[in-house]
Design a protein around this motif. Structure first.
Motif: not given
Length: 373
Positions: A305-334
Motif C-alpha cells: 500500500p502506498f502509505g507503507k513505503l518510506l524514502f531514505s537515502s541510506g547515505g553513509r560516509g559520502l555526501p554523494e550517497l545522500h544526494a544520489v539517493g534523493a535525486l535517483v528517488f525523484r527521477e524514479a518517481l517521475d
C-alpha cells in the motif's frame, strides 16, 4: 514533472569530515569485502555511474565527467563546501540519522547545518549496549543501566534501529528471552568482550529488540542489504526471516520499518502489505540500482500500500550517497508515476499525492515528526 515536498530521509548516517583520495573515496561507494576487479574501479557500478550523473552539476561540473576530474573539483572546494553543496542540493529537508556508525563522521546537528535541514537521532541498540557495558562493573549493574538507557533514549530519539535482522536469525524469536537467559548471556558477553566490542550474542540482541518494542518507539530492522554495521554477516533468505517476529509484535503499538532488503525488496513490500504495523524502506533498493531504480520502485508499488513505503537515502560516509539517493528517488518517481499518468492509468492529482506520501508524509506520520518526536 511530479512535484514532491522537501524529502524526509528516514534512514542515513553522517558524512566523513576528512578529505579523501581516489582509493579511499571509491571504497566508500559500495559495500565490498575486497578490491574491485582488475582493471576496474568501484565507479564501475550503478552507484558509481549515478554519482557521476547527479553529483558533478552540484559542484559546477558537467554530468558524467571522469572520476579524476570530479574528485579534483571536490578537493578544490574542500570537504566542507563540497559536502554543503551536495547535501543542500539533495532536496532533503529532514534527516533521521543513525549515530551508531564508527569513524570520524558528522553528528546529526552537523549534518543538518550542512544540508540546511532538520535532523533527528536514530539510536542504534547495539551501540547503546556497548556504551552501557563500558561503564558497568557487574552483570546486575549492566542490565539495570541498560534498562535505564533504553528508557532515556526513548525520550529523546525518534526511533531505535538494530542490525539483528541482517544476520542474526536467532535474535528474531517470537518472544522475549527470560530473565535467566538474559543474565547468563550478559555474563558471558561481558566476560569475553574487549572494550568497544560489538554485541553479537543472539539472546542479548533479542533482549534489546524486545526492550525497544516495549518502549513504543518505531523500530527499524536491517534486513540484510547495505551497511548494517561492521560486524554484520547477512544471511540468505531476506526479510521473510522476520515474519514470526513481525507477527509476534502485531498489536503491541510498535511500528516496524524494514530497512534495505534488496534484492529481496518484494518480501519487505509483502510484509508491509500483510501487517498493519510494518513499513518498507525504499532506500538503498533505489540508490544502489541507479539507472534501474524506476523498475525497482514499480515493483515495490505493485505490492505495498502506498502509505507503507518510506524514502531514505541510506547515505553513509559520502555526501554523494545522500544526494544520489534523493535525486535517483525523484527521477524514479517521475518516470514511474509520470508514466502511469501518461498512460491514463493515474491522474496527476493522485500521482502527486502518492509522491508526497512516499517522499515525506508517511515518514512524518510513522515517526510523529510533527508532534516533536
Amino acid at each position: 514533472m511530479i512535484e514532491t515536498p522537501s524529502l524526509v530521509d528516514q534512514y542515513c548516517h553522517g558524512v566523513l569530515r576528512t578529505e579523501l583520495g581516489l582509493g579511499t573515496f571509491e571504497a566508500q561507494l559500495i559495500p565490498s569485502a575486497g578490491p574491485p576487479a582488475a582493471g576496474t574501479t568501484f565507479f564501475d557500478t550503478q552507484t558509481g555511474f549515478a554519482v557521476r550523473r547527479w553529483c558533478p552539476p552540484l559542484l559546477g561540473l558537467e554530468p558524467h565527467c571522469p572520476p579524476a576530474r570530479y574528485l579534483a573539483r571536490r578537493r578544490e572546494l574542500g570537504v566542507v563546501e563540497s559536502g554543503r553543496r551536495l547535501l543542500s542540493g539533495s532536496g532533503i529537508g529532514t534527516f533521521l540519522v543513525d549515530t551508531g556508525e564508527p569513524g570520524d563522521i558528522t553528528e546529526p546537528k552537523e549534518l543538518a547545518r550542512a544540508g540546511n535541514a532538520e535532523a533527528h537521532e536514530l539510536v542504534r541498540l547495539e551501540l547503546l549496549a556497548e556504551q552501557v557495558a563500558d561503564t558497568s562493573g557487574t552483570v546486575g549493574a549492566f542490565l539495570a543501566n541498560l534498562s535505564g538507557a533504553v528508557h532515556h533514549a526513548a525520550a529523546g530519539a525518534v526511533a531505535f534501529t538494530c542490525g539483528a535482522g541482517a544476520g542474526y536469525s536467532a535474535a528474531l524469536a517470537p518472544e522475549p528471552p527470560g530473565p535467566g537467559e538474559v543474565r547468563g548471556a550478559a555474563g558471558r558477553w561481558l566476560a569475553g568482550r574487549v572494550k568497544g566490542g560489538s554485541v553479537r550474542d543472539p539472546v542479548l540482541l533479542r533482549h534489546l529488540l524486545w526492550s525497544a518494542v516495549a518502549s513504543g518507539l518505531p523500530l527499524q530492522l536491517h534486513t540484510g542489504a547495505g551497511w548494517p554495521g561492521p560486524q554484520a554477516r547477512p544471511e540468505p533468505g531476506g526479510p521473510v526471516r522476520l515474519t514470526e517476529f513481525v507477527r509476534a509484535t502485531e498489536g503491541l503499538g510498535t511500528r516496524l520499518v524494514l530497512l534495505g532488503g534488496h534484492p529481496y525488496h518484494r518480501q519487505s513490500a509483502r510484509l508491509a502489505a500483510g501487517f498493519p504495523h510494518v513499513y518498507a524502506d525504499l532506500g538503498m533498493a533505489l540508490a544502489h540500482t541507479g539507472a534501474r531504480a524506476a523498475g525497482v520502485l514499480a515493483e515495490l508499488l505493485e505490492l505495498a500500500p502506498f502509505g507503507k513505503l518510506l524514502f531514505s537515502s541510506g547515505g553513509r560516509g559520502l555526501p554523494e550517497l545522500h544526494a544520489v539517493g534523493a535525486l535517483v528517488f525523484r527521477e524514479a518517481l517521475d518516470r514511474v508515476l509520470g508514466g502511469w499518468v501518461g498512460d491514463g492509468a493515474w491522474s496527476w492529482r493522485d500521482a502527486e499525492r502518492v509522491a508526497a506520501m512516499l517522499a515525506a508524509d508517511n515518514a512524518r506520520r510513522v515517526y510523529r515528526l510533527d508532534e516533536g518526536g
